[in-house]
Design an enzyme around this catalytic site. Sequence first.
Site, mmCIF file in Angstrom:
data_model
loop_
_atom_site.group_PDB
_atom_site.id
_atom_site.type_symbol
_atom_site.label_atom_id
_atom_site.label_comp_id
_atom_site.label_asym_id
_atom_site.label_seq_id
_atom_site.Cartn_x
_atom_site.Cartn_y
_atom_site.Cartn_z
ATOM 1 C CE LYS A 1 -13.540 42.379 63.678
ATOM 2 N NZ LYS A 1 -12.544 41.315 63.452
ATOM 3 N N GLY B 1 -22.315 36.465 64.708
ATOM 4 C CA GLY B 1 -21.363 35.885 65.655
ATOM 5 C C GLY B 1 -22.063 35.386 66.897
ATOM 6 C CB THR C 1 -19.975 39.106 70.402
ATOM 7 O OG1 THR C 1 -19.207 38.001 70.824
ATOM 8 C CG2 THR C 1 -19.070 40.227 69.972
ATOM 9 N N GLY C 2 -23.085 39.738 70.430
ATOM 10 C CA GLY C 2 -24.232 40.452 69.858
ATOM 11 C C GLY C 2 -24.896 41.365 70.879
ATOM 12 C CD GLU D 1 -29.172 36.719 60.752
ATOM 13 O OE1 GLU D 1 -29.379 35.546 61.084
ATOM 14 O OE2 GLU D 1 -30.079 37.492 60.379
ATOM 15 C CB CYS E 1 -25.297 29.816 63.125
ATOM 16 S SG CYS E 1 -25.782 30.034 61.415
ATOM 17 C CD GLU F 1 -23.794 28.504 68.698
ATOM 18 O OE1 GLU F 1 -23.290 29.503 69.214
ATOM 19 O OE2 GLU F 1 -24.291 28.491 67.563
#
Length: 495
Positions: free
Chosen positions: A181, A235, A239-240, A257, A291, A391
């Site tokens: 996705k 991402g 969300t992780g 990641e 990242c 970040e």
Amino acid sequence: MSTIVHKKIPTYYNFAGGEWTEATSKELIESFNPATGELVSYSQKSNIQDVSQIIESVQHSFLTSDWSMNPKRRYEALHSLAEKMTEKLEHLALILTMDQGKTIRESRIELSGCIDTLKYFAGAARSVFGRSMQLEPDNFGVVVKEPVGVVGIISPWNWPALLMIRELAPALAAGNGVLVKPASLTPSISVEIFKLIAEIPHFPKGIVSIVTGPGKSIGAAMAASDKIDMISFTGDTSTGKSIIEMGAGNVKKVALELGGKSPNVVFEDANLDKAVPVIGRSIFISAGQICMAGSRVVIHESIKDEVVKRLKEYAEQLRVENGLLETADMGPLVSQSQLDLVEEYCEIGRKEGRIITGGYRMAGETYDQGFYFAPTIIDGLMAGSRVVKEEIFGPVLAVQTFSTEKEALHIANDSDFGLSAGVWTSDLNRAVRMSKGIKAGTVWINTYNKNFPETEFGGYKQSGLGRTRGVDGLMEYCETKHVHIEIDPREGAPL
Ligand code: NAD
């Protein structure tokens, strides 16, 4: 100037069971070029029902084809994809730049990285080694590596081709079935790569599929599905964290990641002629939407003014323009919301510190239709400032200063993240001490952002779980099985 004019806006479909399919809702997602605001593609707005059907088709293919048992077939499939991508590199680079906004030169680098990764894992498909050992006179242990099963890959928009291939290649090399996705902002390049996959007969029908649609619904459905055995997610850290929770239902394997806030630590004996352009590039590449961006520069106090002066000069000579121009050094940000976010952080930086350069949205004829932000350097921030801690995912570099090696190490590690770091010094002993002390998955010495499919990449702390690339990256997509064999001793044989 190289430009591309689309007479017809392409519509991208899902690829499932070896066929191109529409979302049941018949709804489409529009994608826009971040440099110009022009519509570039439509893709399927799939729903949970579409996803569960596609997961079943991947599972069916995994269980009924010889894919998991046929390493040569996997080698051929991945190698063919590398060849097809090589033939289409220029076409794909244009799509990538128009989808994401990055410069055409960077798109070529990203796609070359995909090809290299595919070739590496094509070879690795034939080297998924286990081991065997004699345990007792009549007992053998055989440890085999097997595919996990059905893997869901959820990827982000910043390096949409490479970050998909970086996971897809090892997952397929290990013999899994895969459903991808891509991010909703950048579906075009992913589906274009799937068009090449669709032409390769070595892939059994349905073993590798793609579904487009909103992460919050279909990404979450993949993370929660008990027919998916593993989720590989790249991402945002928040969300992780939710992926871990959603995957708990069937205790699925999760590889993450995530984000970073990486420092470049510059000692007084560093070669500044080499360091400054590399540090500048480490934050301004992809307009800072990467990242591993070197978003903090940690400088010894004795050379601080000199380094900041040189970094300012570097930032101000960058050509910020439409990525399709061969002369572009930096393109726009990916979206209005990313632009708003970067502006917000710069406002904080203005109040809490001192803007050395940049700090504004770029305006004028070239810029007004896109999401351009000037390369920015901010000094004088406290260690706890959000600009130093969080970040930003934009072209914003925070300056920090140290006086001793111990302090440099403390500042480098003073972060919730631990993805990567750079150390700049001509003292080898210090370089090694720093590399051991820094809590990050990658430490570059006198360089930055050097990436190879052979070397592992991933995060300490909140930057991730597991490793991608290299041997560990392949093993991430394997289960380990111990087969124990006990033989009946021959009559009269010594035991
Ligand atoms: P994101 O978390 O918003 O989205 C990533 C993917 O997850 C997209 O496909 C999205 O549709 C999907 N998604 C969103 N919500 C979801 C949910 N609730 N459940 C399941 N899937 C969901 O991240 P992004 O904004 O696309 O990417 C930027 C982030 O990615 C940054 O934090 C960056 O540091 C990180 N990143 C990490 C690496 C790495 O290798 N460590 C590489 C690139 C980007």
